[in-house]
Design an enzyme around this catalytic site. Sequence first.
Site, PDB file in Angstrom:
ATOM      1  N   CYS A  29      58.756  13.992  17.363  1.00 30.32           N
ATOM      2  CA  CYS A  29      59.673  13.470  16.361  1.00 30.32           C
ATOM      3  C   CYS A  29      60.574  14.606  15.907  1.00 30.32           C
ATOM      4  O   CYS A  29      60.373  15.757  16.278  1.00 30.32           O
ATOM      5  CB  CYS A  29      58.912  12.909  15.158  1.00 30.32           C
ATOM      6  N   GLY A  55      63.344  11.832  19.332  1.00 34.04           N
ATOM      7  CA  GLY A  55      62.797  10.524  18.990  1.00 34.04           C
ATOM      8  C   GLY A  55      63.873   9.472  19.035  1.00 34.04           C
ATOM      9  O   GLY A  55      64.871   9.581  18.315  1.00 34.04           O
ATOM     10  N   ASN A 130      56.671  15.685  11.324  1.00 33.02           N
ATOM     11  CA  ASN A 130      56.633  15.848  12.772  1.00 33.02           C
ATOM     12  C   ASN A 130      55.280  16.453  13.118  1.00 33.02           C
ATOM     13  O   ASN A 130      54.922  17.509  12.607  1.00 33.02           O
ATOM     14  CB  ASN A 130      57.770  16.769  13.230  1.00 33.02           C
ATOM     15  N   GLY A 131      54.549  15.784  13.989  1.00 36.37           N
ATOM     16  CA  GLY A 131      53.233  16.280  14.372  1.00 36.37           C
ATOM     17  C   GLY A 131      52.226  15.158  14.425  1.00 36.37           C
ATOM     18  O   GLY A 131      52.577  13.977  14.439  1.00 36.37           O
ATOM     19  N   TYR A 271      60.675  21.925  27.645  1.00 38.23           N
ATOM     20  CA  TYR A 271      61.325  20.620  27.715  1.00 38.23           C
ATOM     21  C   TYR A 271      61.801  20.062  26.379  1.00 38.23           C
ATOM     22  O   TYR A 271      62.909  19.550  26.284  1.00 38.23           O
ATOM     23  CB  TYR A 271      60.357  19.617  28.356  1.00 38.23           C
TER      24      TYR A 271
END
Length: 500
Positions: A29, A55, A130-131, A271
Amino acid sequence: MSSTAAHSPPRNFTHPFLDLDGDKLREECGVFGAINAADASAATALGLHALQHRGQEAAGITSFDGTEFYSRRGLGHVAENFSSSEAIGELPGTMAAGHVRYSTTGGSGLRNVQPLYAELASGGFAVAHNGNISNAKSLRADLVGKGSIFQSTSDTEVIIHLVATSRYPTIADRLVDALRLVEGAYALIVMTPDGMIACRDPLGIRPLVMGRMGDAILFASESVAFDVIGAELIREVEPGEMLQVDFAGEIKSVHPFGKANPRPCIFEHVYFSRPDSFFAGHSVYEARKAIGAQLAIESPCEADLIVPVPDSGVPAAIGYAQQSGLPFELGIIRSHYVGRTFIQPSDTARHAGVKRKHNANRGLVAGKRIVLIDDSIVRGTTSSKIVEMMREAGASEVHFRVASPPTAHSCFYGVDTPERSKLLAAQMELEPMREFIKADSLAFISIDGLYRAVGSRGRDKACPQFCDACFTGDYPTSLTDLSMTEQKDAQLPFADPKAA
């Protein structure tokens, strides 16, 4: 909250998890926050647009005007939800936080779109996360047993309930109290009536950076979000650091969780991050070129052309070509007007889906020995179709080089990987993998080579500098919500190749 826009999916929206092959790791995210900004919501929308790659399922923004909180959330891309002046007009105030997501824990659906908001005894509380919290199920069961009522299935809501039930006097202390019960990975942006709090987990697994634009203080998952709004990158939020910013512009930094050896996610270099971002002090673009160069040193190949699998394989392919002295060519052309390849009713239609997204540059590759460069192989299905496409275009040899080690383990820290039984590298050794994708040769960069390419001397087995669990099975935190059987399976080096 004064207003909430609960949108149905846009007409052209297709669920991102109907990905044909699940053959890319989904990019977690992205979060963005701004305080003391004249156009906080507009800045947040632009920042989220720069983080869209992290996201693409849903987006949300919550703002605060000094009196009330406002929220707008919707399924689909940022531009589909926040491109109009009317949408931004619904989000007044000098403080705002936003989120773009793929669902990892909790599944898809509007009720899980962040930022999540709640009215606590101390006032409004909004959080963008985020996580992934690896003990969320255990914590949730305990909270429900004590009377908590959950409105979503997101692990992020666990943090809200832990804050709500903490008995510490200040909201910052209650957040610290809550996070001390949490295991896993998090980069948080929190809004309260007193200001904004940004926090990163003690290992720094998930990224978070701080910036400035005039009097405004900004936070984002990646530095590129500051570039698009003309803001200055100040620094990374340190692992385990909590930054509090009030409406007078005062910034307070504390490290309430003690010291730990940081282990940021190494896949950000490979990436996840945009190439024009900086991560862990390095240009992501330069790191990817260095990864490609190291791959060429470790796994050279006699060939005529170096061909990237677009777009994620391009920087590594440039590095490989420069190191090897072989020409870099765009042997595959990607259509930018096609999204992900989606589930289709037949093998023929699925194969056509790949060709809609990627097409061989036939006049270039015919009769040539080519080396395909990609960032990773997950299930291997897309890789095998691209190799087949190159052969159909007349390539005389097709070699495959991968700019990461074999992805043999699932991630439990905010990346939506397939279950381990569906990861090709968890099922097969190198030669069976080569046979599966039908390449003339196959090689991955070594874990030590990857570390060296991103600025380390190699992987220190006693104290790894990054989270590399998807490659090594060395998880840096406990995995409470997994059963003992699941934990054992998660760390197995290889399953029986005959079972693949």
